[in-house]
Scaffold this active site. Structure first.
Site, PDB file in Angstrom:
ATOM      1  N   ALA A  65       0.696  -1.269  -0.071  1.00 62.59           N
ATOM      2  CA  ALA A  65      -0.068  -0.050  -0.025  1.00 62.59           C
ATOM      3  C   ALA A  65       0.860   1.309  -0.102  1.00 62.59           C
ATOM      4  O   ALA A  65       2.000   1.039   0.366  1.00 62.59           O
ATOM      5  CB  ALA A  65      -0.856  -0.040   1.254  1.00 62.59           C
ATOM      6  N   GLU A 111      -2.051  -9.078  -0.706  1.00 60.73           N
ATOM      7  CA  GLU A 111      -3.567  -9.384  -0.516  1.00 60.73           C
ATOM      8  C   GLU A 111      -4.176  -9.251  -1.841  1.00 60.73           C
ATOM      9  O   GLU A 111      -5.312  -9.893  -2.151  1.00 60.73           O
ATOM     10  CB  GLU A 111      -3.999  -8.231   0.436  1.00 60.73           C
ATOM     11  CG  GLU A 111      -3.476  -8.384   1.698  1.00 60.73           C
ATOM     12  CD  GLU A 111      -3.578  -7.446   2.912  1.00 60.73           C
ATOM     13  OE1 GLU A 111      -4.319  -7.566   3.823  1.00 60.73           O
ATOM     14  OE2 GLU A 111      -3.445  -6.321   2.536  1.00 60.73           O
TER      15      GLU A 111
END
Length: 257
Positions: A65, A111
């Site tokens: 992220a 993810e």
């Protein structure tokens, strides 16, 4: 600048979606994830696309992220931002998604690969959830999907230590479908997509839905859901064509109806 590139008909009925923040190693910021959601929603409605391949570049699928977006936020601000709402919508994509992974797939990048339905990895791929090293934990499904993929003990080890899995280790533990040389990872993913795209798109989507349900339900409920989707295929022209072609010993011509 667009952070997502979409190429339709990379193979017949196959679309290629590329993450495009190379300088940031495809770090997943809000804009990229929003563009990715829009791309998937459009492809889901496109009758000329049956399978989606998602990739980054040779150096990184996505290195995590975008920490700069979160570093100074409070818990309340993070909750109000609801940054994972986009992820929840992406998870609802009906068409199968194959991740073609080379280099880093870490944190949110890992993810994101696990939200896909299959993963083809290059020999240089590295998977991991290193959030613990910056004082936090996975927030986009890492603790849940990694545990289901590799088991509790290995997931505990990876998430609590932050260490990475090599491509071969990821294959050994069942996280990825196949490991190939770097120059072949995208080709192999596209070939798998091409193979699946030759099947009835209705049956493929119903099968994906039933398989995913197995991770969300007890066996009895999962079996009932599978049976319902099995019966539903008999309402399609594709099912009639597929079985007729089998009896007539010819290749079926699926129309997605």
């Amino acid at each position: 600048m667009d952070f997502i590139k979409v190429t339709e008909q990379k193979e017949p009925f196959v679309a290629l979606v590329e993450l495009n923040r190379p300088k940031e190693l495809n770090a997943l910021n809000h804009q990229l994830m929003t563009e990715l959601l829009v791309a998937f929603q459009q492809l889901d409605k496109n009758d000329q696309v049956r399978v989606i391949v998602l990739t980054g570049n040779e150096k990184a699928f996505a290195a995590g992220a975008d920490i700069k977006e979160m570093a100074e936020k409070t818990a309340i601000e993070m909750q109000l931002m609801d940054r994972f709402a986009t992820w929840d919508q992406i998870r609802k994509t009906k068409k199968p998604i194959i991740a073609a992974v080379s280099g880093f797939a870490l944190g949110g990048g890992c993810e994101l690969t696990m939200m896909c339905d299959m993963i083809i990895a290059s020999e240089t791929a590295k998977f991991g959830q290193p959030e613990i090293k910056i004082g936090t934990i996975p927030g986009a499904g890492g603790t849940q999907r990694l545990t289901k993929a590799v088991g509790k003990a290995k997931a505990m080890e990876l998430i609590l230590s932050g260490r990475f899995l090599s491509a071969d280790e990821a294959h050994f533990y069942g996280l990825v479908n196949k490991v190939v040389p770097v120059e072949m990872y995208l080709y192999e993913a596209l070939q798998l997509a091409k193979e699946i795209a030759q099947m009835s798109p209705i049956a493929v989507q119903l099968a994906k839905e039933a398989i995913n349900r197995s991770f969300e339900t007890q066996l009895d409920e999962g079996l009932a859901f599978e049976r319902k989707n099995f019966y539903l295929t008999f309402a399609s022209e594709d099912q009639k064509e597929g079985m007729k072609a089998f009896v007539e010993k010819r290749k079926p011509d699926y129309k997605g109806k």
